[in-house]
Design a protein around this motif. Structure first.
Motif, PDB file in Angstrom:
ATOM      1  N   ALA A 230       0.862  -1.186   0.000  1.00 54.21           N
ATOM      2  CA  ALA A 230       0.000   0.000   0.000  1.00 54.21           C
ATOM      3  C   ALA A 230       0.898   1.235   0.000  1.00 54.21           C
ATOM      4  N   VAL A 231       0.425   2.273  -0.668  1.00 51.88           N
ATOM      5  CA  VAL A 231       1.125   3.553  -0.655  1.00 51.88           C
ATOM      6  C   VAL A 231       0.068   4.641  -0.772  1.00 51.88           C
ATOM      7  N   ASN A 232       0.255   5.708  -0.015  1.00 53.54           N
ATOM      8  CA  ASN A 232      -0.644   6.847  -0.098  1.00 53.54           C
ATOM      9  C   ASN A 232       0.079   8.055   0.473  1.00 53.54           C
ATOM     10  N   CYS A 233      -0.375   9.219   0.069  1.00 53.15           N
ATOM     11  CA  CYS A 233       0.242  10.438   0.559  1.00 53.15           C
ATOM     12  C   CYS A 233      -0.816  11.524   0.716  1.00 53.15           C
ATOM     13  N   ILE A 234      -0.436  12.529   1.478  1.00 55.69           N
ATOM     14  CA  ILE A 234      -1.188  13.770   1.501  1.00 55.69           C
ATOM     15  C   ILE A 234      -0.177  14.850   1.138  1.00 55.69           C
ATOM     16  N   SER A 235      -0.516  16.087   1.314  1.00 52.40           N
ATOM     17  CA  SER A 235       0.290  17.181   0.770  1.00 52.40           C
ATOM     18  C   SER A 235       1.725  17.246   1.282  1.00 52.40           C
ATOM     19  N   ASP A 236       1.993  16.724   2.495  1.00 49.96           N
ATOM     20  CA  ASP A 236       3.336  16.900   3.053  1.00 49.96           C
ATOM     21  C   ASP A 236       4.057  15.620   3.476  1.00 49.96           C
ATOM     22  N   HIS A 237       3.462  14.445   3.235  1.00 51.62           N
ATOM     23  CA  HIS A 237       4.174  13.213   3.569  1.00 51.62           C
ATOM     24  C   HIS A 237       3.553  12.010   2.874  1.00 51.62           C
ATOM     25  N   ILE A 238       4.284  10.890   2.972  1.00 47.97           N
ATOM     26  CA  ILE A 238       3.886   9.663   2.276  1.00 47.97           C
ATOM     27  C   ILE A 238       4.066   8.465   3.204  1.00 47.97           C
ATOM     28  N   HIS A 239       3.184   7.476   3.047  1.00 51.82           N
ATOM     29  CA  HIS A 239       3.233   6.220   3.807  1.00 51.82           C
ATOM     30  C   HIS A 239       3.338   5.054   2.836  1.00 51.82           C
ATOM     31  N   PHE A 240       4.088   4.031   3.245  1.00 53.85           N
ATOM     32  CA  PHE A 240       4.224   2.801   2.472  1.00 53.85           C
ATOM     33  C   PHE A 240       4.071   1.600   3.383  1.00 53.85           C
ATOM     34  N   SER A 241       3.535   0.534   2.859  1.00 53.53           N
ATOM     35  CA  SER A 241       3.668  -0.791   3.443  1.00 53.53           C
ATOM     36  C   SER A 241       4.422  -1.587   2.391  1.00 53.53           C
ATOM     37  N   ILE A 242       5.588  -2.099   2.767  1.00 56.62           N
ATOM     38  CA  ILE A 242       6.438  -2.811   1.815  1.00 56.62           C
ATOM     39  C   ILE A 242       6.944  -4.123   2.414  1.00 56.62           C
ATOM     40  N   SER A 243       7.402  -5.003   1.545  1.00 52.97           N
ATOM     41  CA  SER A 243       8.081  -6.233   1.947  1.00 52.97           C
ATOM     42  C   SER A 243       9.529  -6.139   1.486  1.00 52.97           C
ATOM     43  N   LEU A 244      10.419  -6.672   2.291  1.00 57.82           N
ATOM     44  CA  LEU A 244      11.832  -6.717   1.914  1.00 57.82           C
ATOM     45  C   LEU A 244      12.145  -8.014   1.191  1.00 57.82           C
ATOM     46  N   GLY A 245      12.933  -7.908   0.130  1.00 55.39           N
ATOM     47  CA  GLY A 245      13.449  -9.077  -0.567  1.00 55.39           C
ATOM     48  C   GLY A 245      14.772  -9.500   0.036  1.00 55.39           C
ATOM     49  N   SER A 246      15.313 -10.602  -0.430  1.00 57.83           N
ATOM     50  CA  SER A 246      16.531 -11.169   0.157  1.00 57.83           C
ATOM     51  C   SER A 246      17.763 -10.286  -0.009  1.00 57.83           C
ATOM     52  N   ASP A 247      17.786  -9.461  -1.032  1.00 54.76           N
ATOM     53  CA  ASP A 247      18.966  -8.613  -1.259  1.00 54.76           C
ATOM     54  C   ASP A 247      18.656  -7.131  -1.055  1.00 54.76           C
ATOM     55  N   GLN A 248      17.607  -6.825  -0.301  1.00 51.14           N
ATOM     56  CA  GLN A 248      17.201  -5.438  -0.107  1.00 51.14           C
ATOM     57  C   GLN A 248      17.403  -4.996   1.337  1.00 51.14           C
ATOM     58  N   SER A 249      17.721  -3.729   1.491  1.00 46.72           N
ATOM     59  CA  SER A 249      17.779  -3.122   2.814  1.00 46.72           C
ATOM     60  C   SER A 249      16.783  -1.966   2.848  1.00 46.72           C
ATOM     61  N   ILE A 250      16.377  -1.609   4.031  1.00 49.10           N
ATOM     62  CA  ILE A 250      15.438  -0.500   4.177  1.00 49.10           C
ATOM     63  C   ILE A 250      16.022   0.764   3.572  1.00 49.10           C
ATOM     64  N   GLY A 251      17.251   1.060   3.927  1.00 45.85           N
ATOM     65  CA  GLY A 251      17.896   2.277   3.439  1.00 45.85           C
ATOM     66  C   GLY A 251      17.968   2.342   1.918  1.00 45.85           C
ATOM     67  N   LYS A 252      18.291   1.231   1.294  1.00 41.68           N
ATOM     68  CA  LYS A 252      18.402   1.201  -0.166  1.00 41.68           C
ATOM     69  C   LYS A 252      17.044   1.398  -0.829  1.00 41.68           C
ATOM     70  N   ILE A 253      16.012   0.752  -0.298  1.00 44.24           N
ATOM     71  CA  ILE A 253      14.678   0.922  -0.866  1.00 44.24           C
ATOM     72  C   ILE A 253      14.224   2.369  -0.743  1.00 44.24           C
ATOM     73  N   VAL A 254      14.398   2.945   0.442  1.00 42.78           N
ATOM     74  CA  VAL A 254      14.001   4.341   0.656  1.00 42.78           C
ATOM     75  C   VAL A 254      14.768   5.254  -0.296  1.00 42.78           C
ATOM     76  N   GLN A 255      16.068   5.035  -0.412  1.00 42.44           N
ATOM     77  CA  GLN A 255      16.898   5.846  -1.310  1.00 42.44           C
ATOM     78  C   GLN A 255      16.407   5.733  -2.752  1.00 42.44           C
ATOM     79  N   LEU A 256      16.111   4.532  -3.199  1.00 45.61           N
ATOM     80  CA  LEU A 256      15.649   4.337  -4.573  1.00 45.61           C
ATOM     81  C   LEU A 256      14.323   5.056  -4.826  1.00 45.61           C
ATOM     82  N   ILE A 257      13.387   4.915  -3.906  1.00 49.03           N
ATOM     83  CA  ILE A 257      12.079   5.543  -4.104  1.00 49.03           C
ATOM     84  C   ILE A 257      12.180   7.060  -4.012  1.00 49.03           C
TER      85      ILE A 257
END
Length: 143
Positions: free
Chosen positions: A46-73
């Motif tokens: 799930a992903v949604n936002c309002i005017s000043d912020h955004i929320h995600f519900s995500i799953s991590l894969g075997s070669d993913q880190s939180i920091g890398k996913i956030v950086q990519l998005i």
């Protein structure tokens, strides 16, 4: 083959919490983030936002880190908004973010929370929401 079952609720704001996600930008931004995530192998529940912020519900894969996913998005989406001149002025995300683990048993509840951001923020500001997360998850030192 690794078997991974890690769910996260991730939140971040626009730079200086500016209200730069307009009603016109929102659907374009969300659709772009979803399609870019698919291309990069990021699974968004799930992903949604309002005017000043955004929320995600995500799953991590075997070669993913939180920091890398956030950086990519963050990096790709702000670049896309600016390259296509979809915001007034320069569009930027705040450097900080919140990421908390979510049990599969409450994943549907988190998804509903994310999907109902507009309704939720009619009664609670982003600052109040962040304060609740700080207390609930022990992030009292965050500013």
């Amino acid at each position: 083959m690794p078997f991974i079952n890690i769910y996260l609720h991730v939140i971040w704001s626009t730079k200086n919490r500016s209200k730069s996600i307009t009603k016109e930008l929102k659907p374009l931004l969300l659709e772009h983030i979803k399609s870019n995530a698919i291309r990069k192998g990021i699974f968004i529940h799930a992903v949604n936002c309002i005017s000043d912020h955004i929320h995600f519900s995500i799953s991590l894969g075997s070669d993913q880190s939180i920091g890398k996913i956030v950086q990519l998005i963050k990096g790709e989406s702000s670049h896309w908004v600016n390259e296509n001149k979809l915001a007034r002025g320069k569009f930027e995300w705040q450097d900080d973010y919140i990421a908390v683990s979510v049990s599969k048993s409450i994943l549907d509840k988190v998804k509903k929370y994310i999907e109902n951001q507009e309704e939720h923020h009619r009664v609670k500001s982003y600052s109040e929401e962040v304060e609740e997360f700080r207390k609930k998850y022990g992030f009292e030192d965050l500013k």
